[in-house]
Design an enzyme around this catalytic site. Structure first.
Site, PDB file in Angstrom:
ATOM      1  N   ASN A 105      15.793   7.158  -8.057  1.00 20.34           N
ATOM      2  CA  ASN A 105      15.911   6.302  -6.877  1.00 20.34           C
ATOM      3  C   ASN A 105      15.514   4.871  -7.218  1.00 20.34           C
ATOM      4  O   ASN A 105      14.631   4.629  -8.060  1.00 20.34           O
ATOM      5  CB  ASN A 105      15.121   6.853  -5.695  1.00 20.34           C
ATOM      6  CG  ASN A 105      13.659   7.119  -5.986  1.00 20.34           C
ATOM      7  OD1 ASN A 105      13.289   7.421  -7.107  1.00 20.34           O
ATOM      8  ND2 ASN A 105      12.833   7.016  -4.961  1.00 20.34           N
ATOM      9  N   GLU A 127      14.593   1.426  -5.129  1.00 19.79           N
ATOM     10  CA  GLU A 127      14.326   0.853  -3.808  1.00 19.79           C
ATOM     11  C   GLU A 127      14.450  -0.667  -3.821  1.00 19.79           C
ATOM     12  O   GLU A 127      14.595  -1.289  -4.871  1.00 19.79           O
ATOM     13  CB  GLU A 127      12.931   1.294  -3.349  1.00 19.79           C
ATOM     14  CG  GLU A 127      12.841   2.813  -3.217  1.00 19.79           C
ATOM     15  CD  GLU A 127      11.511   3.306  -2.686  1.00 19.79           C
ATOM     16  OE1 GLU A 127      10.523   2.530  -2.646  1.00 19.79           O
ATOM     17  OE2 GLU A 127      11.459   4.501  -2.316  1.00 19.79           O
ATOM     18  N   TYR A 182      14.660  -2.518   2.786  1.00 18.29           N
ATOM     19  CA  TYR A 182      14.563  -1.071   2.565  1.00 18.29           C
ATOM     20  C   TYR A 182      15.898  -0.321   2.575  1.00 18.29           C
ATOM     21  O   TYR A 182      16.124   0.581   1.779  1.00 18.29           O
ATOM     22  CB  TYR A 182      13.652  -0.421   3.616  1.00 18.29           C
ATOM     23  CG  TYR A 182      12.227  -0.884   3.618  1.00 18.29           C
ATOM     24  CD1 TYR A 182      11.648  -1.491   2.506  1.00 18.29           C
ATOM     25  CD2 TYR A 182      11.430  -0.710   4.749  1.00 18.29           C
ATOM     26  CE1 TYR A 182      10.329  -1.917   2.519  1.00 18.29           C
ATOM     27  CE2 TYR A 182      10.104  -1.129   4.771  1.00 18.29           C
ATOM     28  CZ  TYR A 182       9.562  -1.733   3.651  1.00 18.29           C
ATOM     29  OH  TYR A 182       8.262  -2.145   3.669  1.00 18.29           O
ATOM     30  N   CYS A 194      19.431   6.530  -3.463  1.00 16.08           N
ATOM     31  CA  CYS A 194      18.808   7.787  -3.887  1.00 16.08           C
ATOM     32  C   CYS A 194      19.171   8.110  -5.337  1.00 16.08           C
ATOM     33  O   CYS A 194      20.204   7.668  -5.851  1.00 16.08           O
ATOM     34  CB  CYS A 194      19.283   8.936  -3.005  1.00 16.08           C
ATOM     35  SG  CYS A 194      18.714   8.853  -1.303  1.00 16.08           S
ATOM     36  N   GLU A 202      20.295  10.896  -6.543  1.00 16.57           N
ATOM     37  CA  GLU A 202      21.526  11.683  -6.650  1.00 16.57           C
ATOM     38  C   GLU A 202      22.758  10.780  -6.677  1.00 16.57           C
ATOM     39  O   GLU A 202      23.675  10.970  -7.480  1.00 16.57           O
ATOM     40  CB  GLU A 202      21.654  12.649  -5.472  1.00 16.57           C
ATOM     41  CG  GLU A 202      20.527  13.654  -5.356  1.00 16.57           C
ATOM     42  CD  GLU A 202      19.389  13.183  -4.459  1.00 16.57           C
ATOM     43  OE1 GLU A 202      18.981  11.994  -4.559  1.00 16.57           O
ATOM     44  OE2 GLU A 202      18.903  13.993  -3.669  1.00 16.57           O
ATOM     45  N   CYS A 252      19.051  14.480   0.574  1.00 17.71           N
ATOM     46  CA  CYS A 252      19.188  13.971   1.939  1.00 17.71           C
ATOM     47  C   CYS A 252      20.633  14.169   2.414  1.00 17.71           C
ATOM     48  O   CYS A 252      21.536  14.457   1.621  1.00 17.71           O
ATOM     49  CB  CYS A 252      18.786  12.496   2.016  1.00 17.71           C
ATOM     50  SG  CYS A 252      20.025  11.356   1.369  1.00 17.71           S
ATOM     51  N   CYS A 264      23.321  12.044   0.688  1.00 18.11           N
ATOM     52  CA  CYS A 264      23.665  12.504  -0.668  1.00 18.11           C
ATOM     53  C   CYS A 264      24.491  13.785  -0.622  1.00 18.11           C
ATOM     54  O   CYS A 264      25.379  13.984  -1.454  1.00 18.11           O
ATOM     55  CB  CYS A 264      22.401  12.695  -1.497  1.00 18.11           C
ATOM     56  SG  CYS A 264      21.665  11.121  -1.978  1.00 18.11           S
TER      57      CYS A 264
END
Ligand code: THU
Length: 154
Positions: free
Chosen positions: A57, A59, A63, A68, A70, A101, A104
């Site tokens: 991930n 970031e 935000y 992610c 994946e 999530c 993903c």
């Protein structure tokens, strides 16, 4: 192998391959850039030609721009010409259960809803080493190209 939801269990990937993918995902997790959540994630995807692509991930201070692990792994693979994933391993810090999530799940389904998802054991597990599930069971009735097929062009 832990059977989290027995009716969903997916056995297409053998133990050796699953452990290899988990190991590659753990290595990728070391590169996670997660200064805001401090929740490091790693992913490793096996493709039909036996190659493996990994991701972590990443970031951002804005935000919502964060990506992610994946999707990072999958987009890196596509950029390298690989579009037929067979299995993905996903790990997070502390080796705890880390299901993908919703975004993903949808993103990966585009390429292969039958792919195997390999995860570290759930917190309530006993001695099993990992869980193995089919992606399509994690996202029933996913939106896909079929839903666009009758769309009339402008
Ligand atoms: N994260 C992933 O990398 N994959 C998931 O499937 C769930 C969440 C990341 C996004 C964010 O950087 C951090 O975990 C906390 O949500």
């Amino acid at each position: 192998m832990r059977n989290l939801w027995p009716e969903m269990n997916n056995n297409n990937i053998n133990d050796k391959t699953a452990e290899m993918l988990l190991s590659r995902a753990r290595a990728a997790m070391l590169h996670a850039y997660a200064p805001y959540s401090h929740f490091n994630v790693g992913a490793a995807i096996l493709f039909d030609d036996d190659t493996v692509f990994t991701g972590c991930n990443v970031e951002n201070s804005s935000y919502s721009l964060s990506i992610c692990a994946e999707r990072n792994a999958m987009t890196t693979a596509v950029a390298n010409g690989l579009t037929k994933p067979l299995a993905i391993a996903i790990v997070c810090r502390d080796g705890t259960f880390c299901p993908p999530c919703g975004a993903c799940r949808q993103f990966l389904c585009e390429f292969n809803p039958d792919m195997t998802v390999i995860l570290d054991p759930a917190p309530d597990s006993s001695d099993e080493k990992y869980v193995s599930l089919a992606l399509k069971d994690l996202l029933p009735y996913s939106f896909d190209a079929e839903n666009l097929k009758d769309r009339k062009g402008e």
